[in-house]
Scaffold this motif. Structure first.
Motif, PDB file in Angstrom:
ATOM      1  N   LEU A  70       6.397  37.083  10.193  1.00 48.57           N
ATOM      2  CA  LEU A  70       7.100  38.246   9.657  1.00 48.57           C
ATOM      3  C   LEU A  70       6.975  39.439  10.590  1.00 48.57           C
ATOM      4  N   LEU A  71       5.787  39.638  11.133  1.00 52.00           N
ATOM      5  CA  LEU A  71       5.593  40.740  12.071  1.00 52.00           C
ATOM      6  C   LEU A  71       6.363  40.510  13.364  1.00 52.00           C
ATOM      7  N   THR A  72       6.476  39.272  13.787  1.00 48.42           N
ATOM      8  CA  THR A  72       7.252  38.962  14.991  1.00 48.42           C
ATOM      9  C   THR A  72       8.717  39.301  14.783  1.00 48.42           C
ATOM     10  N   VAL A  73       9.237  38.958  13.610  1.00 48.91           N
ATOM     11  CA  VAL A  73      10.647  39.277  13.315  1.00 48.91           C
ATOM     12  C   VAL A  73      10.825  40.776  13.278  1.00 48.91           C
ATOM     13  N   ASN A 126      -5.175  41.989   3.778  1.00 50.79           N
ATOM     14  CA  ASN A 126      -6.434  42.469   3.189  1.00 50.79           C
ATOM     15  C   ASN A 126      -7.001  41.481   2.170  1.00 50.79           C
ATOM     16  N   PRO A 127      -6.238  41.063   1.147  1.00 54.16           N
ATOM     17  CA  PRO A 127      -6.813  40.080   0.215  1.00 54.16           C
ATOM     18  C   PRO A 127      -7.098  38.732   0.870  1.00 54.16           C
ATOM     19  N   MET A 128      -6.248  38.353   1.850  1.00 55.99           N
ATOM     20  CA  MET A 128      -6.493  37.067   2.523  1.00 55.99           C
ATOM     21  C   MET A 128      -7.828  37.084   3.251  1.00 55.99           C
ATOM     22  N   ALA A 129      -8.144  38.203   3.871  1.00 56.14           N
ATOM     23  CA  ALA A 129      -9.423  38.291   4.585  1.00 56.14           C
ATOM     24  C   ALA A 129     -10.587  38.157   3.611  1.00 56.14           C
ATOM     25  N   SER A 130     -10.437  38.796   2.468  1.00 53.62           N
ATOM     26  CA  SER A 130     -11.496  38.688   1.463  1.00 53.62           C
ATOM     27  C   SER A 130     -11.624  37.255   0.952  1.00 53.62           C
ATOM     28  N   ILE A 131     -10.483  36.626   0.676  1.00 51.60           N
ATOM     29  CA  ILE A 131     -10.509  35.232   0.179  1.00 51.60           C
ATOM     30  C   ILE A 131     -11.124  34.322   1.230  1.00 51.60           C
ATOM     31  N   LYS A 132     -10.710  34.481   2.476  1.00 55.12           N
ATOM     32  CA  LYS A 132     -11.215  33.615   3.545  1.00 55.12           C
ATOM     33  C   LYS A 132     -12.723  33.809   3.707  1.00 55.12           C
ATOM     34  N   LEU A 133     -13.183  35.031   3.610  1.00 55.12           N
ATOM     35  CA  LEU A 133     -14.614  35.285   3.713  1.00 55.12           C
ATOM     36  C   LEU A 133     -15.368  34.571   2.602  1.00 55.12           C
ATOM     37  N   ARG A 134     -14.843  34.672   1.387  1.00 50.25           N
ATOM     38  CA  ARG A 134     -15.508  34.012   0.249  1.00 50.25           C
ATOM     39  C   ARG A 134     -15.500  32.501   0.418  1.00 50.25           C
ATOM     40  N   ALA A 158       5.360  45.711   8.260  1.00 47.80           N
ATOM     41  CA  ALA A 158       3.972  46.074   8.571  1.00 47.80           C
ATOM     42  C   ALA A 158       3.204  46.378   7.287  1.00 47.80           C
ATOM     43  N   GLY A 159       3.853  47.055   6.336  1.00 46.92           N
ATOM     44  CA  GLY A 159       3.194  47.338   5.060  1.00 46.92           C
ATOM     45  C   GLY A 159       2.887  46.076   4.283  1.00 46.92           C
ATOM     46  N   VAL A 160       3.862  45.144   4.260  1.00 46.03           N
ATOM     47  CA  VAL A 160       3.646  43.869   3.555  1.00 46.03           C
ATOM     48  C   VAL A 160       2.520  43.093   4.233  1.00 46.03           C
ATOM     49  N   ALA A 161       2.556  43.054   5.544  1.00 43.60           N
ATOM     50  CA  ALA A 161       1.509  42.326   6.274  1.00 43.60           C
ATOM     51  C   ALA A 161       0.136  42.916   5.968  1.00 43.60           C
ATOM     52  N   HIS A 162       0.050  44.221   5.945  1.00 47.14           N
ATOM     53  CA  HIS A 162      -1.224  44.867   5.646  1.00 47.14           C
ATOM     54  C   HIS A 162      -1.691  44.513   4.238  1.00 47.14           C
ATOM     55  N   GLU A 163      -0.765  44.590   3.288  1.00 45.66           N
ATOM     56  CA  GLU A 163      -1.127  44.309   1.892  1.00 45.66           C
ATOM     57  C   GLU A 163      -1.476  42.840   1.671  1.00 45.66           C
ATOM     58  N   VAL A 164      -0.921  41.929   2.445  1.00 44.34           N
ATOM     59  CA  VAL A 164      -1.234  40.496   2.290  1.00 44.34           C
ATOM     60  C   VAL A 164      -2.512  40.150   3.040  1.00 44.34           C
TER      61      VAL A 164
END
Length: 171
Positions: free
Chosen positions: A168-171, A121-129, A113-119
């Motif tokens: 990863l979250l499913t696993v 957040n930047p992905m959302a920013s990149i996708k928005l840009r 869950a921590g890794v998913a959160h950390e990945v």
């Protein structure tokens, strides 16, 4: 000179002597029975004591059954209690292993869950840009043609990373 004269025995003395002899024999029999009982009880108690000492080291140890029926019942009770205690110990060890496994999986889930959160957040920013760049908000209209292919590829990679995070979250 000594003169011995015949003195007749009182009438019932023989009967008294016979009664006293029978009473003495009966007393002797009772003493023998008491000694036999004490010896049997001591042997049985020794057998139980040896069984208890063996059980203190190994719950699967055999407890001998004494000859005295009352002590044999105690021996059977001790044997059944030792078997129940052994089953409880095995079950406790199994539950402890299961708990440890669940704790490891919970820890892994927290890490995921921590890794998913950390990945994410930047992905959302990149996708928005990227979406904003596709719409031409960030780049001038003239440069949009050359950047469009690159931005499409970046967007595809972000989508792929998002799928990996979901997996990863499913696993």
């Amino acid at each position: 000179i000594w003169v011995t004269s015949y003195v007749p025995q009182p009438r019932g003395e023989r009967l008294w002597r016979l009664g006293a002899a029978l009473l003495a024999l009966t007393s002797l029999g009772l003493v023998a029975a008491a000694v036999h009982t004490v010896v049997a009880l001591r042997r049985g108690a020794g057998t139980l004591d040896a069984g208890l000492r063996a059980l203190s080291h190994d719950l699967a140890a055999r407890v001998e059954r004494p000859q005295v029926p009352e002590l044999a019942a105690v021996s059977d009770g001790i044997t059944s209690l030792a078997a129940a205690l052994q089953r409880s110990q095995v079950e406790g060890a199994r539950l402890q292993q299961e708990l440890a496994q669940r704790e490891r999986l919970a820890s892994l889930g927290r890490v995921a869950a921590g890794v998913a959160h950390e990945v994410r957040n930047p992905m959302a920013s990149i996708k928005l840009r990227v979406d904003l760049a596709r719409q031409g908000v960030l780049a001038p209209r003239a440069d949009l043609g050359g950047i469009a292919a690159d931005l499409s590829e970046v967007s595809d990679e972000v989508a792929r990373l998002d799928r990996l995070v979901v997996d990863l979250l499913t696993v």
